[in-house]
Design a protein around this motif. Structure first.
Motif, short mmCIF file in Angstrom:
data_model
loop_
_atom_site.label_atom_id
_atom_site.label_comp_id
_atom_site.label_asym_id
_atom_site.label_seq_id
_atom_site.Cartn_x
_atom_site.Cartn_y
_atom_site.Cartn_z
N ASP A 1 0.67 -1.35 -0.28
CA ASP A 1 0.38 0.20 0.33
C ASP A 1 1.00 1.72 -0.02
O ASP A 1 0.56 1.98 -0.72
CB ASP A 1 -0.73 0.28 0.95
CG ASP A 1 -1.94 -0.75 1.29
OD1 ASP A 1 -2.37 -1.62 -0.10
OD2 ASP A 1 -2.56 -1.36 2.35
N ILE A 2 2.06 1.75 0.83
CA ILE A 2 2.74 1.91 0.58
C ILE A 2 3.51 2.73 -0.35
O ILE A 2 3.77 3.72 -0.51
CB ILE A 2 3.63 1.88 1.87
CG1 ILE A 2 2.77 1.78 3.19
CG2 ILE A 2 4.77 3.25 2.25
CD1 ILE A 2 2.23 2.50 3.87
N SER A 3 3.43 1.77 -1.21
CA SER A 3 4.27 1.32 -2.39
C SER A 3 3.74 2.47 -3.98
O SER A 3 4.06 3.51 -4.26
CB SER A 3 4.89 0.26 -3.06
OG SER A 3 5.80 0.01 -2.37
N ASN A 4 1.98 1.54 -2.76
CA ASN A 4 1.23 3.07 -4.43
C ASN A 4 1.49 4.47 -4.06
O ASN A 4 1.25 4.58 -5.39
CB ASN A 4 -0.12 1.77 -4.09
CG ASN A 4 0.19 0.47 -4.71
OD1 ASN A 4 0.77 0.08 -5.47
ND2 ASN A 4 -1.42 -0.44 -4.12
N LEU A 5 1.17 4.36 -2.68
CA LEU A 5 1.43 5.92 -2.00
C LEU A 5 2.81 6.58 -3.15
O LEU A 5 2.23 7.54 -2.85
CB LEU A 5 1.88 5.65 -0.71
CG LEU A 5 1.61 7.26 0.46
CD1 LEU A 5 0.01 7.98 -0.65
CD2 LEU A 5 1.24 7.08 1.44
N GLY A 6 3.44 6.21 -3.23
CA GLY A 6 5.23 6.99 -3.77
C GLY A 6 4.21 6.82 -4.80
O GLY A 6 4.62 8.59 -5.20
N LEU A 7 3.52 6.23 -5.50
CA LEU A 7 3.37 6.61 -6.79
C LEU A 7 2.65 8.42 -6.55
O LEU A 7 2.51 8.71 -7.93
CB LEU A 7 2.45 5.48 -7.24
CG LEU A 7 3.07 4.56 -7.97
CD1 LEU A 7 1.95 3.00 -8.43
CD2 LEU A 7 4.29 4.83 -9.10
N LEU A 8 1.97 7.87 -5.88
CA LEU A 8 0.98 9.79 -5.62
C LEU A 8 2.23 10.35 -5.31
O LEU A 8 1.56 11.43 -5.74
CB LEU A 8 0.19 9.42 -4.37
CG LEU A 8 -1.19 10.61 -4.48
CD1 LEU A 8 -2.09 10.85 -5.40
CD2 LEU A 8 -2.40 10.25 -2.77
N PHE A 9 2.60 10.16 -4.67
CA PHE A 9 3.84 11.41 -4.31
C PHE A 9 4.80 11.63 -6.47
O PHE A 9 5.62 12.67 -5.13
CB PHE A 9 4.97 10.90 -3.49
CG PHE A 9 4.05 10.70 -2.30
CD1 PHE A 9 3.49 11.49 -1.74
CD2 PHE A 9 4.55 10.38 -0.79
CE1 PHE A 9 1.74 11.59 -0.86
CE2 PHE A 9 3.68 10.43 0.04
CZ PHE A 9 2.50 10.65 0.62
N GLY A 10 4.29 11.11 -6.77
CA GLY A 10 5.24 11.34 -8.10
C GLY A 10 6.57 10.33 -8.17
O GLY A 10 7.68 10.12 -8.79
N MET A 11 6.67 9.74 -7.10
CA MET A 11 8.16 8.49 -7.67
C MET A 11 7.88 7.85 -8.38
O MET A 11 6.08 7.10 -8.74
CB MET A 11 7.99 7.82 -6.19
CG MET A 11 8.30 8.76 -4.91
SD MET A 11 8.07 7.32 -3.06
CE MET A 11 10.34 7.41 -3.82
N SER A 12 8.98 7.12 -9.59
CA SER A 12 8.54 5.37 -9.93
C SER A 12 8.58 4.78 -9.50
O SER A 12 8.54 4.26 -8.31
CB SER A 12 9.91 5.71 -11.08
OG SER A 12 10.60 5.20 -10.42
N ASP A 13 7.76 4.28 -10.32
CA ASP A 13 7.13 1.95 -9.62
C ASP A 13 8.29 1.32 -9.19
O ASP A 13 8.63 1.35 -7.57
CB ASP A 13 6.61 1.39 -10.43
CG ASP A 13 6.50 0.55 -9.81
OD1 ASP A 13 5.12 0.13 -8.83
OD2 ASP A 13 7.28 -0.68 -10.29
#
Length: 272
Positions: A200-212
């Motif tokens: 879930d936190i990995s998906n949150l990183g995508l919302l922050f503008g991080m790559s997969d």
């Protein structure tokens, strides 16, 4: 198999709540967590610093919480709030007892000092309010070169919608500056309901503008780098001494006979 870590579980004197946090993190799939104690040093150096009790001494016996494959590892972490009126010396003995040393700068001057000078492991950014200073690329690159990681915590975004907007906006600004590198995502959870699973936190990183890839590393390999950096900070010190080797000594001993043979050969030639 990725090893997931949450390097920010909020410290509490309630042993049962702290153990519940550790157990919940283990059940969610984390293999390592860090109990984080936050405090602000005073300018008066003679005053005793209120350093918390290490987690290993908090319990009569450290609770062995079984994770998915092995018992969860519990680390000690100290976060120091850097203010203009505070006094902070990372090499002080009271700070070396912690596995991870983090700072939370409150001004651009303190942020630049943390990135370029201080011997720390993590720079924790306040993302729940409007930033009092801008994040510039030069000090961020300096921190990345020194192996320091930046931290974004998400639990406040769960509690309040205003904090959620600030968290997303500040996290996006940080990712634009550091390109998503050397960033860890942690919970700063005060109770078990504020914890989320690593995916879930990995998906949150995508919302922050991080790559997969960067978002997955933010809860695994980048956290591991911070832990290793902390171990190096505590133990890596020594002295280098240069000495002559046996080969150097033997070569110097063989040189004089070669020089002595030349006059003897010259005398033999004159006799002939």
């Amino acid at each position: 198999m990725a090893v997931f870590m949450d390097l920010n579980l909020s410290y509490t004197a309630d042993k049962s709540r702290l153990q519940s946090l550790i157990e919940t993190a283990a059940h969610l799939g984390y293999s390592t967590v860090a109990i984080n104690y936050v405090f602000e040093p005073t300018v008066k150096r003679k005053q005793e610093t209120p350093v918390p009790t290490p987690i290993k001494d908090l319990f009569d016996k450290l609770p062995i919480v079984q994770g998915r494959s092995r018992p969860i590892r519990v680390l000690n972490r100290l976060t120091v709030v850097l203010t203009d009126s505070g006094y902070f010396k990372p090499s002080a003995p009271e700070y070396r007892a912690f596995d991870l040393l983090a700072v939370q700068p409150t001004s651009e001057k303190k942020f630049h000092s943390a990135c370029m000078n201080l011997d720390i492991d993590i720079i924790s950014l306040t993302v729940t309010e409007k930033r009092p200073f801008s994040i510039k690329r030069a000090p961020v690159n300096g921190a990345v070169e020194r192996g320091i990681v930046f931290e974004v915590s998400y639990s406040a975004a769960i509690r309040d919608s205003t904090m959620r907007r600030y968290t997303i906006a500040n996290a996006v600004c940080l990712m634009e500056t550091c390109k998503g590198k050397n960033v860890i995502l942690s919970s700063a959870a005060e109770k078990p309901l504020e914890l989320r699973g690593p995916y879930d936190i990995s998906n949150l990183g995508l919302l922050f503008g991080m790559s997969d890839g960067d978002s997955k590393e933010a809860v695994s390999s980048t956290c591991r780098s911070a832990v290793l950096h902390g171990e190096t900070r505590k133990t890596a010190c020594g002295i280098i001494k240069a000495m002559k080797t046996c080969s150097d000594t033997s070569s110097q001993q063989e040189a004089p006979p070669a020089e002595c043979d030349a006059p003897a050969a010259k005398k033999l030639k004159q006799d002939e």
